[in-house]
Design an enzyme around this catalytic site. Sequence first.
Site, PDB file in Angstrom:
ATOM      1  N   ASP A 177       0.844  -1.185   0.000  1.00 53.33           N
ATOM      2  CA  ASP A 177       0.000   0.000   0.000  1.00 53.33           C
ATOM      3  C   ASP A 177       0.894   1.254   0.000  1.00 53.33           C
ATOM      4  O   ASP A 177       1.826   1.347  -0.797  1.00 53.33           O
ATOM      5  CB  ASP A 177      -0.970  -0.044   1.196  1.00 53.33           C
ATOM      6  CG  ASP A 177      -2.151   0.901   1.037  1.00 53.33           C
ATOM      7  OD1 ASP A 177      -3.150   0.505   0.427  1.00 53.33           O
ATOM      8  OD2 ASP A 177      -2.068   2.041   1.518  1.00 53.33           O
ATOM      9  N   TYR A 306      -3.628  10.859   0.528  1.00 49.88           N
ATOM     10  CA  TYR A 306      -4.120  10.666  -0.840  1.00 49.88           C
ATOM     11  C   TYR A 306      -4.138  11.992  -1.587  1.00 49.88           C
ATOM     12  O   TYR A 306      -3.700  12.081  -2.746  1.00 49.88           O
ATOM     13  CB  TYR A 306      -5.533  10.070  -0.813  1.00 49.88           C
ATOM     14  CG  TYR A 306      -5.563   8.606  -0.478  1.00 49.88           C
ATOM     15  CD1 TYR A 306      -5.672   7.647  -1.474  1.00 49.88           C
ATOM     16  CD2 TYR A 306      -5.476   8.175   0.843  1.00 49.88           C
ATOM     17  CE1 TYR A 306      -5.705   6.294  -1.171  1.00 49.88           C
ATOM     18  CE2 TYR A 306      -5.500   6.824   1.158  1.00 49.88           C
ATOM     19  CZ  TYR A 306      -5.614   5.896   0.147  1.00 49.88           C
ATOM     20  OH  TYR A 306      -5.632   4.559   0.445  1.00 49.88           O
ATOM     21  N   HIS A 360      -4.366  -8.039   0.272  1.00 49.03           N
ATOM     22  CA  HIS A 360      -3.702  -6.754   0.449  1.00 49.03           C
ATOM     23  C   HIS A 360      -2.994  -6.620   1.794  1.00 49.03           C
ATOM     24  O   HIS A 360      -1.964  -5.963   1.894  1.00 49.03           O
ATOM     25  CB  HIS A 360      -4.752  -5.654   0.303  1.00 49.03           C
ATOM     26  CG  HIS A 360      -4.201  -4.271   0.288  1.00 49.03           C
ATOM     27  ND1 HIS A 360      -3.439  -3.771  -0.752  1.00 49.03           N
ATOM     28  CD2 HIS A 360      -4.296  -3.255   1.194  1.00 49.03           C
ATOM     29  CE1 HIS A 360      -3.103  -2.526  -0.494  1.00 49.03           C
ATOM     30  NE2 HIS A 360      -3.602  -2.183   0.688  1.00 49.03           N
TER      31      HIS A 360
END
Length: 382
Positions: A177, A306, A360
């Site tokens: 990630d 982000y 993930h």
Amino acid sequence: MRIESFHIATPEAALVDLRERLTRTRFPDEIPGSQWGYGTELAYMRELVAYWHAEYDWRAAEARLNALPQFRAEVDGLGIHFIHRRGSGPRPFPLVLTHGWPGSVVEFEKIIGPLTDPAAHGGEAADAFDVVCPSLPGYGFSDHPREPGMDPERIAALWAALMRGLGYARFGAQGGDWGSMVSTYLGYRHADCVAGLHLNMVIAFPPDAANPAAGLTQDELIALMEAQRFLKEETGYQRIQGSKPQTLAYGLNDSPAGLAAWIVEKFRTWSDCDGDIERRFSKDELLTNIMLYWLPQTANSSCRLYCETMRNAKFPPSGFRVAVPTGCAIFPKEMFRPPRAWVENLYNVTRWTPMPAGGHFAAMEEPARLVDDVRAFFRPLR
């Protein structure tokens, strides 16, 4: 670098406030029979909130986390929280592990012991690591950035400074990630001190955009089709977090049920759980991770990563090549599994391991397989 021991000490008033908020949860409606089709299932959220209120024991989780050696250091003016456990072996190799969103250093609980003391976990003492697990800026117990621009490249510079401050002139980096992005910039910008990268999420795009399918196998094409479906159906969170995180934050920072619903849905969707989230994660594991967002109020500061990355055009990484050796652990339920040829255009790939299971959250889902691959990758780089 001034380094201070850190101990989690949650005021009882914060836990009382949490329980009161959980009691007052105003649940939304749901289309009958829709289950998870529109997002987090109402029945599961009612179950999770009830457990959180009546059974979950934060004090036990807090004590378990406090058993790990934790510290805070000021790095380039920002307070960074980190776990630092030294290895038990003849020559432990320093390794910085970087988590992502919606995770935290809690992701690494199952692998810190096997990495630092392999002989006590069925491995060879020569494979020991000195493990450093920092909380990303704006996550966990690290400071919230107070100015724009804290993107993965800047975080990589913080990590390089932190590792130097801990006395490590040469080290390895591992992550998935955001941890993959930070590790990538560590390998690119700080190759003088980074011995190698191990990534369990790899982001790479076709070297020839006009002919992206050239030379790909059937399995690789199927993986790309799955990635296309993910991009179409599962990236709404990226849009809001990458553009207007402040608006989202009012709900997530005020409602523990809202925060949990936002995070839990990702653990279900991104893991190898076949739709049954507790096949991979217990309620206690899910809630302990969520508590590292709720207690330090990082819903906003974590999502801003982000926005900073998108605004600074740092996603995806492009325009350079990472020359340091790179190992890639490819888990079958990872959201994006690019072809090896694409990855080799960006990285100096020296190890490529297709995994039989896992998604993930590799360190939580398949800790033994991840540890084995990390050990094998770094063995010739020590």
